[in-house]
Each structure stands twice: as C-alpha cells, then as structure tokens.
Motif scaffolding. Structure first.
Motif, PDB file in Angstrom:
ATOM      1  N   UNK A 182       0.860  -1.189   0.000  1.00  0.00           N
ATOM      2  CA  UNK A 182       0.000   0.000   0.000  1.00  0.00           C
ATOM      3  C   UNK A 182       0.890   1.231   0.000  1.00  0.00           C
ATOM      4  N   UNK A 183       0.769   2.082  -1.015  1.00  0.00           N
ATOM      5  CA  UNK A 183       1.566   3.313  -0.997  1.00  0.00           C
ATOM      6  C   UNK A 183       1.203   4.141   0.237  1.00  0.00           C
ATOM      7  N   UNK A 184       2.220   4.617   0.967  1.00  0.00           N
ATOM      8  CA  UNK A 184       1.964   5.356   2.205  1.00  0.00           C
ATOM      9  C   UNK A 184       1.136   6.606   1.984  1.00  0.00           C
ATOM     10  N   UNK A 185       1.321   7.265   0.828  1.00  0.00           N
ATOM     11  CA  UNK A 185       0.590   8.525   0.650  1.00  0.00           C
ATOM     12  C   UNK A 185      -0.908   8.311   0.483  1.00  0.00           C
ATOM     13  N   UNK A 186      -1.336   7.055   0.371  1.00  0.00           N
ATOM     14  CA  UNK A 186      -2.775   6.758   0.339  1.00  0.00           C
ATOM     15  C   UNK A 186      -3.382   6.719   1.727  1.00  0.00           C
ATOM     16  N   UNK A 187      -2.503   6.660   2.744  1.00  0.00           N
ATOM     17  CA  UNK A 187      -3.001   6.302   4.065  1.00  0.00           C
ATOM     18  C   UNK A 187      -3.114   7.481   5.028  1.00  0.00           C
ATOM     19  N   UNK A 188      -4.160   7.443   5.843  1.00  0.00           N
ATOM     20  CA  UNK A 188      -4.294   8.414   6.913  1.00  0.00           C
ATOM     21  C   UNK A 188      -4.039   7.771   8.261  1.00  0.00           C
ATOM     22  N   UNK A 189      -4.080   6.445   8.321  1.00  0.00           N
ATOM     23  CA  UNK A 189      -3.870   5.791   9.605  1.00  0.00           C
ATOM     24  C   UNK A 189      -3.914   4.285   9.528  1.00  0.00           C
ATOM     25  N   UNK A 190      -3.460   3.657  10.615  1.00  0.00           N
ATOM     26  CA  UNK A 190      -3.491   2.204  10.736  1.00  0.00           C
ATOM     27  C   UNK A 190      -4.279   1.834  11.985  1.00  0.00           C
ATOM     28  N   UNK A 191      -5.150   0.844  11.880  1.00  0.00           N
ATOM     29  CA  UNK A 191      -5.831   0.295  13.050  1.00  0.00           C
ATOM     30  C   UNK A 191      -5.461  -1.176  13.138  1.00  0.00           C
ATOM     31  N   UNK A 239       8.096   6.323  10.686  1.00  0.00           N
ATOM     32  CA  UNK A 239       7.593   7.052   9.535  1.00  0.00           C
ATOM     33  C   UNK A 239       6.160   7.559   9.787  1.00  0.00           C
ATOM     34  N   UNK A 240       5.326   6.696  10.375  1.00  0.00           N
ATOM     35  CA  UNK A 240       3.952   7.103  10.699  1.00  0.00           C
ATOM     36  C   UNK A 240       3.961   8.285  11.671  1.00  0.00           C
ATOM     37  N   UNK A 241       4.848   8.212  12.671  1.00  0.00           N
ATOM     38  CA  UNK A 241       4.937   9.288  13.661  1.00  0.00           C
ATOM     39  C   UNK A 241       5.358  10.578  12.983  1.00  0.00           C
ATOM     40  N   UNK A 242       6.330  10.452  12.103  1.00  0.00           N
ATOM     41  CA  UNK A 242       6.877  11.612  11.413  1.00  0.00           C
ATOM     42  C   UNK A 242       5.818  12.272  10.534  1.00  0.00           C
ATOM     43  N   UNK A 243       5.048  11.438   9.853  1.00  0.00           N
ATOM     44  CA  UNK A 243       4.074  11.987   8.895  1.00  0.00           C
ATOM     45  C   UNK A 243       2.714  12.229   9.521  1.00  0.00           C
ATOM     46  N   UNK A 244       2.602  11.941  10.812  1.00  0.00           N
ATOM     47  CA  UNK A 244       1.328  12.186  11.489  1.00  0.00           C
ATOM     48  C   UNK A 244       0.246  11.204  11.095  1.00  0.00           C
ATOM     49  N   UNK A 245       0.654   9.981  10.713  1.00  0.00           N
ATOM     50  CA  UNK A 245      -0.358   8.958  10.451  1.00  0.00           C
ATOM     51  C   UNK A 245      -0.843   8.417  11.791  1.00  0.00           C
ATOM     52  N   UNK A 246      -2.127   8.262  11.927  1.00  0.00           N
ATOM     53  CA  UNK A 246      -2.708   7.746  13.159  1.00  0.00           C
ATOM     54  C   UNK A 246      -2.461   6.239  13.236  1.00  0.00           C
ATOM     55  N   UNK A 247      -1.840   5.780  14.309  1.00  0.00           N
ATOM     56  CA  UNK A 247      -1.706   4.337  14.506  1.00  0.00           C
ATOM     57  C   UNK A 247      -2.366   3.990  15.835  1.00  0.00           C
ATOM     58  N   UNK A 248      -3.344   3.096  15.806  1.00  0.00           N
ATOM     59  CA  UNK A 248      -4.037   2.713  17.034  1.00  0.00           C
ATOM     60  C   UNK A 248      -4.052   1.195  17.160  1.00  0.00           C
ATOM     61  N   UNK A 249      -3.796   0.732  18.389  1.00  0.00           N
ATOM     62  CA  UNK A 249      -3.799  -0.705  18.668  1.00  0.00           C
ATOM     63  C   UNK A 249      -5.079  -1.092  19.396  1.00  0.00           C
TER      64      UNK A 249
END
Lengths: 218, 339
Positions: free
Chosen positions: B37-46, B60-70
């Motif tokens: 999945x190209x990263x620029x398609x993503x807003x977050x990971x669940x 990278x997620x932290x740097x780009x402000x992608x939401x990661x939730x567990x």
C-alpha cells in the motif's frame, strides 16, 4: 414494611436524569467525607468500584473466616442487590437467610479510618443494604452485622428508625452533591491521614495557598 | 482480512507483519507478501490483536502524522501512537466547541436518534414479515414512524430524547413478540442488575458493543466521554453511548434474538440469584462472545463505500465520519442504517 413506611420521611424519587442508580458503597464514602465521595463519583477517581471489588472477592472464593458463618444458615455471597425506590444498586458481601429473613453481613469498610466515623459509615451502608433487601424480598429486615477482619468478630446492628432516617438523609445529601458538580471543601483533619485519596485531594493546599499569597504580594 | 477505508488501513489478520519499503507499506504473512500500500494513500493504521509493525514503519507514521491505534483482537482500544505533533488537537477542539454549540448538539443528537429509529424499524418490520402482525408490533411501528416524522421539528436535545424515549418504550413493549422460543419471555427492560435472562443478555451485548464504539472513537482521536445526545457524566462514555444507538437494534438486539430463536442458549446458561438478579454463566458469556465475534467478521455493503465492509468496522467508519463532520470536512453526519 407498611408500618415502618410511616417512619420514613418521604423521599424524592430520583429524577429521570438520575435514573442511573448510585453505587451502594458511595453512602459509606459520603458519611466518611463528602469530598471523598465527590472525588470518586465526580472526578472519576475510582480505586475499585463496587463491582470490581466485590467481583474479585466473589471470584477468589474467599474463605469467609470463622465467626462470619453460623450453623444452619443459608448464605449468599456477592449478592446483587438494588432498590428502584431509592435508586441504589450494588452487591452485598454476604447475606444470610435466617428462617428466610435476609440478614446482611458486611466487612468493615475503611480498616484504618478513625473508629467512630468508620462505624457510622459502615452502619449507614449496611442499613442501605437492608432497605434494598426489604424491597427485593418484600419483608422487613430488622438487623444485620458488621464483620471486622482485624478482630475476627461480628457486631450486630439494629436498623432502628433513627438509623434508617440517617441513611435516607445521607442518600439525599449525596444526590444533592452530585447535582452541584462541585467538590466540597477538604476536611483537613484526622480523616485525611489514612485516606487513600490524599494525593488527589490535596487537603492542605487551600490553607497553604492563602498563606503563600499573603506573603508574596507583588 | 485487511480493509482500506477512509484512508485508514484496518489489519485484523493475526500474525501479519507490516514493514516499510521505501514509500510503501508492505503486509507480510509468514514471508509471503500479501499487499503493498503506498503510504501517501493512508491516513492511519488500526491494528487488531497480534499484528507486528516494524520500528521504521512506526517512525515514519509518527513523522508523517499517520494515526496508529492498537486494539485487542476483540476490538478493545489499547493505545495509540503519539508522534512529535499530535494531529488531533484540532479535532478535539472541534468536539468541545460543538458541545458548547446548541445547534450542533441538536443536529448530532437528532442524527444518532434517527439512526436508532430507522434501524429499530427495520427489526420490527422484519418481525412482522416473518411472523405476522401483533398489536404491540403495530403500535411500536406506529410510534417509530411518528417519532421519525417529528424528529426534524425537534427544537431541543430534550425533545429529541423525548421522541427516542417514546419509541423505545413501544419497542420494548413489542420485544417479547420477537422471541420464538417458549423458554424465554420478556416483560420489559431492566438493568443494574438485570432480572431475567433476556435482560441479562441485552445488557451484556450492549456492553460489548459499547466497548467497540469506545475503541472506535479513541481510534480516530475523539474524546469518548464528550457526547451530544447523552448527558455528560464523570466516567461515562457519553459519545460511545451516542454512537451505539445506531447499532442497538440492528446489531445487538438481532444477535440476542437469533441466539435465542436458534436455541443457541438455554435457561442453563443463566444463573438466578435470590432476590431476582439474573446473570449470564461463564458458559453463557463464552457462547455470546463467540457469536458476537462471528458477527463482526460478516461483511455488508455500506451505502457510502463500493467495497463490502466487515460489520466489526462499522463503529470505526461511523467514528471517522463523525470526526470528518466535526472538523468541517463533511457537511452532514450520516448515521448508519442497515437493511
């Protein structure tokens, strides 16, 4: 129940907004210190709520020590009890049924609280349990007991008209407190010494702040 | 199962490994690459349950402000990644501002109740189709139609609550007619503690669903305690209770009905205590959780998406839509309505 009903001051039924029943344990907390009850109920400073506390006790299958059990008595542990009329819900540690009459037995709350206050708080809470049991089983519950872990002894408590009135008054005061959404001022007395919420409550700060401000005028 | 929704990637396959490969996220399972999945398609990971993420992907997620939730595998929120700049402060501010704006409160309260009424109506209509009319079912349908008609004219959140309350009491007056098994009866809703098996079941499934809704809200960065339909109370996840309204009848009540009507539960699964409290037994709870998880895996066609989505993700979708609405990114909040 009917003849005792006349002894009760009429209670305001809980308003629709207060349909959520209050935890029974809040009555003991309020009797001990209104601010402590407010910290638990309004600030969400739960240490152990009614359910988790009683739940673990029930699950651990606590050996109820000698002195809590009597011969030929049916015993229910961690029994869910409630009152629609008063808007209360919780669990009773132990309810004995002596010839079918419920007899609540409660562990002493606040092991290290000042004795007189701890006794009063425990009696109010036990009485609230009795009021729930009366409503659930439709019969009067004249007495129960407090069990002290430290001394391994039980002491009988009679649910006198005075104690019942005090319990209902405590419940009204508690509801009023919750409606205000403000914390009552701290006790800042011997009650605070063994209070587990001391660090959250900061009972000395208001006094200290007054002192500090008067000595640090710009 | 991986689903891409509203730019959030939901990973529910146990044992997968996510890693960064230049600007692409790579999903592996036992050395087999499942997807890129190209990263620029993503807003977050669940991430649900046992999902591994490489440190470099997290960086990278932290740097780009992608939401990661567990989340736990069953959907309970566990935690989220906080990068150097927390991206959702604007969302939280928007949420608190909305709370202070009576017209936004009214709008959202009405949307949640609209979702509730429409889904409850579906459950009632299906019952009429399957077993014919009864007086209580007709009355409940009538009340739901009336409430839906009056909802747009409601002036205050209290009026919205009143319409919801009227419909709900008619709904529960008819609920007993939805039970086909002679072993269970329903005489009205009660809780804390529940006083019959059906109420014990409803309470338990609502609690499971509330957990899912809380998790979904946490996952998008909303404060689950700040609700619009439900009054604020310390320790109460009012927004989760708002969101669950859309799912109560369609998801929870239907699950309870199907378990009872298919005889997956019997009176042995319940424990009655002296004085009248009724609790699900350990076995009973297990059976309900298995059925609930099974339902989460089933897919359906969401009206807003081309791809079928798992039912377990519906609260996440609604939470995301709500966040988008609060941020002014969407002009309306569309409540979920099933079929």
């Amino acid at each position: 129940m009917d003849e005792t009903d006349d002894l009760f001051p009429p209670i305001d039924p809980p308003s629709p907004a207060e349909r959520e029943p209050l935890p029974l344990s809040a009555l003991a907390q309020y009797t001990y210190c209104p601010r402590r009850a407010a910290l638990i109920l309004l600030e969400g400073e739960w240490e152990d709520n009614e359910y988790t506390l009683r739940g673990t006790r029930a699950h651990e299958n606590v050996d109820i020590p000698e002195g809590l059990l009597r011969e030929g008595v049916w015993v229910e542990r961690a029994l869910p009890i409630w009152s629609e009329r008063l808007g209360l819900s919780g669990r009773a540690d132990v309810v004995e049924f002596v010839n079918g009459v419920p007899y609540p037995v409660e562990y002493k709350v606040g092991q290290r609280w000042p004795r007189e206050l701890a006794r009063k708080a425990a009696e109010v809470q036990l009485c609230a349990q009795a009021l729930c049991l009366e409503e659930m089983f439709g019969q009067s519950v004249p007495a129960g007991a407090l069990f002290s872990k430290a001394s391994q002894r039980r002491r009988e408590v009679l649910f006198t008209p005075e104690l019942r009135a005090a319990t209902l008054a405590t419940l009204s005061a508690l509801r009023k407190l919750l409606r205000q959404e403000r914390l009552p001022p701290p006790a800042a007395d011997e009650r605070c010494r063994h209070c587990s919420l001391h660090a959250v409550c900061m009972p000395e700060v208001p006094q200290a702040l007054v002192h500090f401000l008067s000595h640090n005028q710009p | 199962m991986t689903t891409e929704l509203l730019n959030t990637l939901y990973i529910q396959t146990q044992g997968v490994y996510l890693r960064l490969e230049s600007d692409t996220l790579r999903i592996q399972h036992e050395d087999v690459t499942l997807r890129h999945v190209p990263l620029h398609h993503l807003g977050g990971l669940a991430l649900f349950g046992n999902v591994l993420v490489s440190p470099f992907l997290l960086h990278r997620c932290a740097e780009e402000g992608l939401e990661v939730a567990w989340f736990s595998e069953s959907g309970r929120f566990q935690g989220r990644l906080a990068g150097p700049v927390s991206g959702n402060v604007l969302l939280r501010r928007a949420q608190y501002r909305a709370l202070d704006n009576p017209s936004t409160c009214l709008y959202l309260a009405a949307r949640f109740v609209e979702g509730k009424l429409k889904n409850a109506r579906l459950v009632l209509q299906r019952a009429v189709r399957e077993r014919g009319e009864t007086e209580a079912l007709n009355q409940a349908l009538f009340e739901h139609e009336a409430a839906l008609r009056q909802l747009p004219q409601a002036r205050t959140v209290d009026e919205v609550r009143g319409l919801e309350g009227q419909a709900a009491s008619a709904y529960f007056a008819a609920f007993g007619d939805l039970l086909l098994s002679g072993e269970f009866r329903f005489e009205g809703r009660n809780k804390r503690p529940p006083r019959d098996p059906v109420n014990a079941l409803l309470g338990f499934v609502y609690a499971l669903l509330t957990t899912q809704c809380t998790a979904a809200l946490e996952g998008v960065g909303l404060d689950p305690q700040v609700g619009f339909l439900h009054a604020l109370r310390p320790g109460r996840n009012a927004l989760a209770l708002d969101l669950i309204e859309e799912f109560r009848a369609w998801w929870a009540d239907r699950l309870v009905l199907s378990m009872i009507n298919r005889k997956q539960l019997s009176p042995e699964h319940f424990e009655e205590r002296p004085g009248g409290a009724v609790l699900l037994s350990e076995e009973g709870r297990k059976a309900v959780i298995v059925a609930f998880q099974g339902r989460r895996q089933e897919t359906l066609q969401h009206p807003l998406f081309k791809e079928p989505v798992p039912i377990g993700l519906l609260p996440h979708i609604q939470a995301r839509l709500l966040a988008r609405y609060l941020r002014g990114d969407l002009p309306e909040y569309p409540p979920f309505v099933g079929r």
